[in-house]
Design an enzyme around this catalytic site. Structure first.
Site, PDB file in Angstrom:
ATOM      1  N   HIS A 165       0.808  -1.233   0.000  1.00  0.00           N
ATOM      2  CA  HIS A 165       0.000   0.000   0.000  1.00  0.00           C
ATOM      3  C   HIS A 165       0.840   1.281   0.000  1.00  0.00           C
ATOM      4  O   HIS A 165       0.277   2.384  -0.024  1.00  0.00           O
ATOM      5  CB  HIS A 165      -0.947   0.011   1.206  1.00  0.00           C
ATOM      6  CG  HIS A 165      -2.005  -1.049   1.151  1.00  0.00           C
ATOM      7  ND1 HIS A 165      -2.847  -1.206   0.071  1.00  0.00           N
ATOM      8  CD2 HIS A 165      -2.346  -2.040   2.026  1.00  0.00           C
ATOM      9  CE1 HIS A 165      -3.665  -2.226   0.292  1.00  0.00           C
ATOM     10  NE2 HIS A 165      -3.380  -2.757   1.465  1.00  0.00           N
ATOM     11  N   ASP A 201      -3.050 -10.309  -2.892  1.00  0.00           N
ATOM     12  CA  ASP A 201      -3.609  -9.864  -1.611  1.00  0.00           C
ATOM     13  C   ASP A 201      -5.073  -9.464  -1.843  1.00  0.00           C
ATOM     14  O   ASP A 201      -5.441  -9.020  -2.941  1.00  0.00           O
ATOM     15  CB  ASP A 201      -2.799  -8.668  -1.095  1.00  0.00           C
ATOM     16  CG  ASP A 201      -3.198  -8.216   0.304  1.00  0.00           C
ATOM     17  OD1 ASP A 201      -2.487  -8.571   1.259  1.00  0.00           O
ATOM     18  OD2 ASP A 201      -4.219  -7.502   0.426  1.00  0.00           O
ATOM     19  N   HIS A 203      -6.577  -6.953  -0.937  1.00  0.00           N
ATOM     20  CA  HIS A 203      -6.719  -5.507  -1.153  1.00  0.00           C
ATOM     21  C   HIS A 203      -5.882  -5.075  -2.350  1.00  0.00           C
ATOM     22  O   HIS A 203      -4.814  -5.633  -2.609  1.00  0.00           O
ATOM     23  CB  HIS A 203      -6.282  -4.743   0.102  1.00  0.00           C
ATOM     24  CG  HIS A 203      -6.987  -5.191   1.346  1.00  0.00           C
ATOM     25  ND1 HIS A 203      -6.448  -6.107   2.216  1.00  0.00           N
ATOM     26  CD2 HIS A 203      -8.203  -4.859   1.838  1.00  0.00           C
ATOM     27  CE1 HIS A 203      -7.301  -6.325   3.211  1.00  0.00           C
ATOM     28  NE2 HIS A 203      -8.382  -5.582   3.001  1.00  0.00           N
ATOM     29  N   ASP A 284      -5.117 -12.927   2.610  1.00  0.00           N
ATOM     30  CA  ASP A 284      -6.329 -12.427   3.260  1.00  0.00           C
ATOM     31  C   ASP A 284      -7.580 -12.556   2.402  1.00  0.00           C
ATOM     32  O   ASP A 284      -8.676 -12.226   2.849  1.00  0.00           O
ATOM     33  CB  ASP A 284      -6.153 -10.972   3.752  1.00  0.00           C
ATOM     34  CG  ASP A 284      -5.449 -10.071   2.760  1.00  0.00           C
ATOM     35  OD1 ASP A 284      -5.166 -10.514   1.624  1.00  0.00           O
ATOM     36  OD2 ASP A 284      -5.183  -8.903   3.119  1.00  0.00           O
ATOM     37  N   TYR A 323      -4.545 -12.446   7.879  1.00  0.00           N
ATOM     38  CA  TYR A 323      -4.722 -12.084   9.287  1.00  0.00           C
ATOM     39  C   TYR A 323      -5.390 -13.163  10.136  1.00  0.00           C
ATOM     40  O   TYR A 323      -5.634 -12.938  11.318  1.00  0.00           O
ATOM     41  CB  TYR A 323      -5.509 -10.762   9.362  1.00  0.00           C
ATOM     42  CG  TYR A 323      -4.821  -9.703   8.535  1.00  0.00           C
ATOM     43  CD1 TYR A 323      -3.699  -9.053   9.016  1.00  0.00           C
ATOM     44  CD2 TYR A 323      -5.227  -9.427   7.227  1.00  0.00           C
ATOM     45  CE1 TYR A 323      -3.011  -8.136   8.244  1.00  0.00           C
ATOM     46  CE2 TYR A 323      -4.559  -8.501   6.438  1.00  0.00           C
ATOM     47  CZ  TYR A 323      -3.448  -7.863   6.952  1.00  0.00           C
ATOM     48  OH  TYR A 323      -2.756  -6.970   6.180  1.00  0.00           O
TER      49      TYR A 323
HETATM   50  C1  SP5 Z   1      -1.436  -5.345   3.755  1.00  0.00           C
HETATM   51  C2  SP5 Z   1      -2.910  -5.318   3.961  1.00  0.00           C
HETATM   52  O1  SP5 Z   1      -3.572  -6.335   3.804  1.00  0.00           O
HETATM   53  N1  SP5 Z   1      -3.414  -4.164   4.337  1.00  0.00           N
HETATM   54  C3  SP5 Z   1      -4.818  -4.077   4.448  1.00  0.00           C
HETATM   55  C4  SP5 Z   1      -5.191  -3.011   5.349  1.00  0.00           C
HETATM   56  C5  SP5 Z   1      -6.649  -2.800   5.247  1.00  0.00           C
HETATM   57  N2  SP5 Z   1      -7.170  -2.457   6.487  1.00  0.00           N
HETATM   58  C6  SP5 Z   1      -8.467  -1.900   6.362  1.00  0.00           C
HETATM   59  C7  SP5 Z   1      -9.093  -1.875   7.676  1.00  0.00           C
HETATM   60  C8  SP5 Z   1     -10.457  -1.338   7.567  1.00  0.00           C
HETATM   61  C9  SP5 Z   1     -11.116  -1.344   8.877  1.00  0.00           C
HETATM   62  N3  SP5 Z   1     -10.970  -2.545   9.622  1.00  0.00           N
HETATM   63  C10 SP5 Z   1     -11.857  -2.541  10.708  1.00  0.00           C
HETATM   64  C11 SP5 Z   1     -11.807  -3.792  11.485  1.00  0.00           C
HETATM   65  C12 SP5 Z   1     -11.193  -3.542  12.795  1.00  0.00           C
HETATM   66  N4  SP5 Z   1     -10.139  -4.466  13.040  1.00  0.00           N
HETATM   67 ZN    ZN Z   2      -4.634  -7.113   2.284  1.00  0.00          ZN
END
Ligand code: SP5
Ligand code: ZN
Length: 343
Positions: A165, A201, A203, A284, A323
């Site tokens: 990111h 990934d 995302h 993920d 995760y």
């Molecule tokens: C590297 C990677 O997978 N980064 C992804 C980060 C995305 N995180 C977004 C989180 C959005 C809100 N999550 C709320 C849940 C609370 N744990």
């Molecule tokens: Zn991710």
């Protein structure tokens, strides 16, 4: 069969402790236990561990703004010396371009204002070991790239914090330095162009996309949950960003094995013919992962490995997200097994 994996204990030193989401401090998901779970699964399956070779900053600075690197190197020391009420570096005011009419913003004298020059979200906190771990992750990725440049067909960088990111000068999304992009850039002079990055990934790999946009020497492809359906990174990852050197395949929330594997096959086709491949391996997209609504099984991660391995290109695999501590190890092992099988 599994590829050699590069590992550094220093990557464990980053303990984000929390992420601030919608203004609320919540438990962090990008924790050291992730890397330990992957390593445990690799060792159980007999993979060979390789220590990282220290690299100077030249490969890092080929990708990142020196000001970002300097900020990350010094942020915790300055923050902790300032006796602030937060135990982690967190931005509160953001230096958006329009704020200064596009002119370069001042370097704020207030330590607590500086994160707003480089952070684009509130979720990506900096603590005592963050710089050391992020810099070690770069060395891990560069060492895996060295193995491949020196003739290994596949090498795996078992690193954290993740990186995809991060843009040239902005960090976010639980990432600080773009390990995947640094690895790809380091391969270029050694293998020739194009080098391809395939990011699976869950995302969008927005940082990697923006870093290589308009260059043509690094092809970028990303398979991810549709940001238009409300998912991070929200502002990028759409099909409208596609061109000869960039492919986004956004998927509807709930997409399972068939839709995801078809997208991975499209990304592989896009990368075919490249001189080397970097796989940004986030696991993920798996069903059960708390950070994404995709529903991919471990068997399909293995199949994704076979699809990408079937390209027959020297391949560096760099760990990104994932995760679910109960399954992260088996998901990575399945992918790497598939990649090596195809060779
Ligand atoms: C590297 C990677 O997978 N980064 C992804 C980060 C995305 N995180 C977004 C989180 C959005 C809100 N999550 C709320 C849940 C609370 N744990
Ligand atoms: Zn991710």
């Amino acid at each position: 069969m599994l590829p050699p994996f590069v590992w550094s204990d220093v990557c464990l030193r980053h303990e984000p402790a929390a992420e601030v989401w919608v203004g609320v401090r919540m438990p962090a998901t990008e924790v050291p236990a992730r890397a330990l779970a992957i390593r445990k699964a690799l060792v159980a399956d007999g993979a060979t561990e390789v220590a990282p070779v220290p690299h100077d900053d030249s490969a890092l600075l080929a990708v990142h703004d020196p000001a970002l690197v300097e900020f990350l190197r010094t942020a915790w020391g300055e923050w902790s010396a300032a006796s602030l009420p937060s135990d982690r570096v967190v931005p509160y005011v953001f230096a958006r371009g329009e704020l200064t009419g596009g002119r370069p913003p001042a370097l704020p004298t207030a330590v607590w204002a500086r994160p707003g020059l480089f952070a684009y979200d509130t979720m990506t906190l900096i603590g005592p070991g963050t710089w050391e771990a992020a810099r070690a992750a770069v060395d891990v990725a560069l060492t895996a790239a060295d193995l491949v440049a020196d003739g290994a067909r596949v090498a795996y960088a078992c690193c954290r914090p993740p990186g995809h990111h991060v843009t040239r000068s902005l960090y976010g999304g639980s990432c600080y330095l773009n390990n995947t992009a640094v690895a790809a850039a380091s391969l270029l002079p050694r293998v020739g162009d194009p080098v391809a990055v395939v990011d699976i990934d869950a995302h969008h790999g927005n940082g990697t996309q923006e870093l290589f946009l308009g260059r043509g020497d690094v092809l970028t492809a990303s398979v991810h949950v549709d940001p238009g359906a409300g998912w991070f990174p929200h502002f990028l990852g759409f099909e409208s960003e596609n061109d000869e050197a960039n492919l986004n395949v956004p998927l509807a929330p709930g997409t399972g094995d068939d839709g995801w594997l078809a997208a991975v096959a499209r990304a592989a086709e896009f990368a075919a013919g490249a001189r080397a491949l970097v796989v940004a391996l986030g696991v993920d997209a798996a069903a059960g992962d708390p950070e994404s609504p995709l529903q991919v099984t471990a068997a399909s991660y293995g199949e994704a490995g076979r699809i990408l391995g079937g390209l027959g290109i020297p391949t560096v695999v760099v760990q990104e997200g994932g995760y679910d501590l109960a399954t992260i190890g088996e998901l990575v092992v399945a992918t790497l097994d598939g990649l090596c099988e195809a060779g």
